[in-house]
Design a protein around this motif. Sequence first.
Motif, short mmCIF file in Angstrom:
data_model
loop_
_atom_site.label_atom_id
_atom_site.label_comp_id
_atom_site.label_asym_id
_atom_site.label_seq_id
_atom_site.Cartn_x
_atom_site.Cartn_y
_atom_site.Cartn_z
N UNK B 1 0.67 -1.30 0.05
CA UNK B 1 -0.07 0.03 0.06
C UNK B 1 0.70 1.24 -0.05
N UNK B 2 1.73 1.19 0.72
CA UNK B 2 2.61 2.57 0.99
C UNK B 2 3.69 2.26 0.00
N UNK B 4 3.64 2.02 -3.41
CA UNK B 4 3.76 3.09 -4.48
C UNK B 4 4.11 4.37 -4.43
N UNK B 5 3.95 4.63 -3.18
CA UNK B 5 4.28 6.14 -2.94
C UNK B 5 5.64 6.30 -2.74
N UNK B 6 6.77 5.63 -2.35
CA UNK B 6 7.85 6.09 -2.54
C UNK B 6 8.79 4.94 -3.33
#
Lengths: 183, 252
Positions: B1-2, B4-6
Amino acid sequence: MATEPIDMEIAGTCVSEFGSAIGMPQLCGEWFGNQIFWLVVALVAIYFILSRVALPRIGSVLAERQGTITNDIAAAEDLKVKATEAEAQYDKALIDARAEAHRIITDAKADIQADLDQAIAVADADIAAKAAESEKAIAEIREGAKKNVEEVAKDTAQAIIAALGGSADATTVSAAVDARMKG
Amino acid sequence: MAAEAHGEEAGGLVFHPMDQFIVEPFFGDGAVSWYTITNATVWMALAVLAVFALLVLGTSKRSVVPGRMQSVAELAYGFIYKMVEDICGKEGVKYFPYIMTLFMFIVFANFLGLLPMAFTPTSHIAVTALMAFAVFFGVTILGFVKNGASFLSLFWVSSAPLPLRPILALIEIISYFVRPVSHSIRLAGNMMAGHAVIKVFAGFAAIAAIAPLSIVAITAMYGLEILVSFIQAYVFTILTCVYLKDALHPHH
């Protein structure tokens, strides 16, 4: 969930500034209180839902079903017994009817036999009487024929004697014919 | 989930399999205090709602010939009832609602946790440990209340030769106190491991050549996880029954 930049407030000892977990989130003491509190709430809620509503209801439904099944089985058992009884009665009636029919047939046979015997006896008697009569008639006829033969023989004998030129009195001729016929 | 963010930090292939276990406020941002409504709260609430839907709404017709939902509800009831009765005997039936509560919560938390983007409360040791310790303390107190000091005969294996008994008693005592630990870690570990493995396979899907294999692997793991979700709920429940049996009949 973490697609937008993370507030530094959340990023604590368990979450990095990029929003990813540091180590195992399961071991993050900061979150224990929250989870334990809400877990207790959830379990108490489920317990009350189950013990007050769901379990008594399901229990009663199951008991009711068991009762219905038991009743139905008992009713079926009853009907089966009744059917067996009815069958026994039917069988008995059938056997009785057969016996009755048999008896009637035997009686009828006996009656017929008696009638027949009687008729045969009458017929036999008739036949016997008729036979006796006929016998008598035959005897008479035979007697008649004998007498006629005698007379014819005597006449013939007298005629023959006369034709031969002799003379014989009737008494002598008939005595001679009688003696010859007996002989 | 996280992940993709970084993605930039590791050049394409990024693995953050543990991010799915992060507890965060459900409404807005901020610190997580004990009363905050978090994703854990929401998924526990969904489990409660699912239990309510199945066992209360599903049986609302009270039909003698059950429909689909009622059949499942009755199946669950019969399954746990029979388990409690078989293992603990007639006296154990009194505690059936507690055991049913644990089973229904765990099974629904496990299954709801398998939905994509879901949070799995039962993958957290805090959650499983609370339940395991509740069982442990409940059962221990119950054992002493029901049997008095003779509850301690649970540790004294009278069928063993006398010289062996103190050693066995020591082993029994250790195993008794290890119970809540294994009881809780078994459930949390299974749930966590399965979800993390799926996440790792999902991370590999970023490489086009491996992606089909990765998706097959995710599908296979997902099927396995469905099995594990039920089996772990079953195991937790049956162990609870076994511990309860020890409290009710401590004599070997």
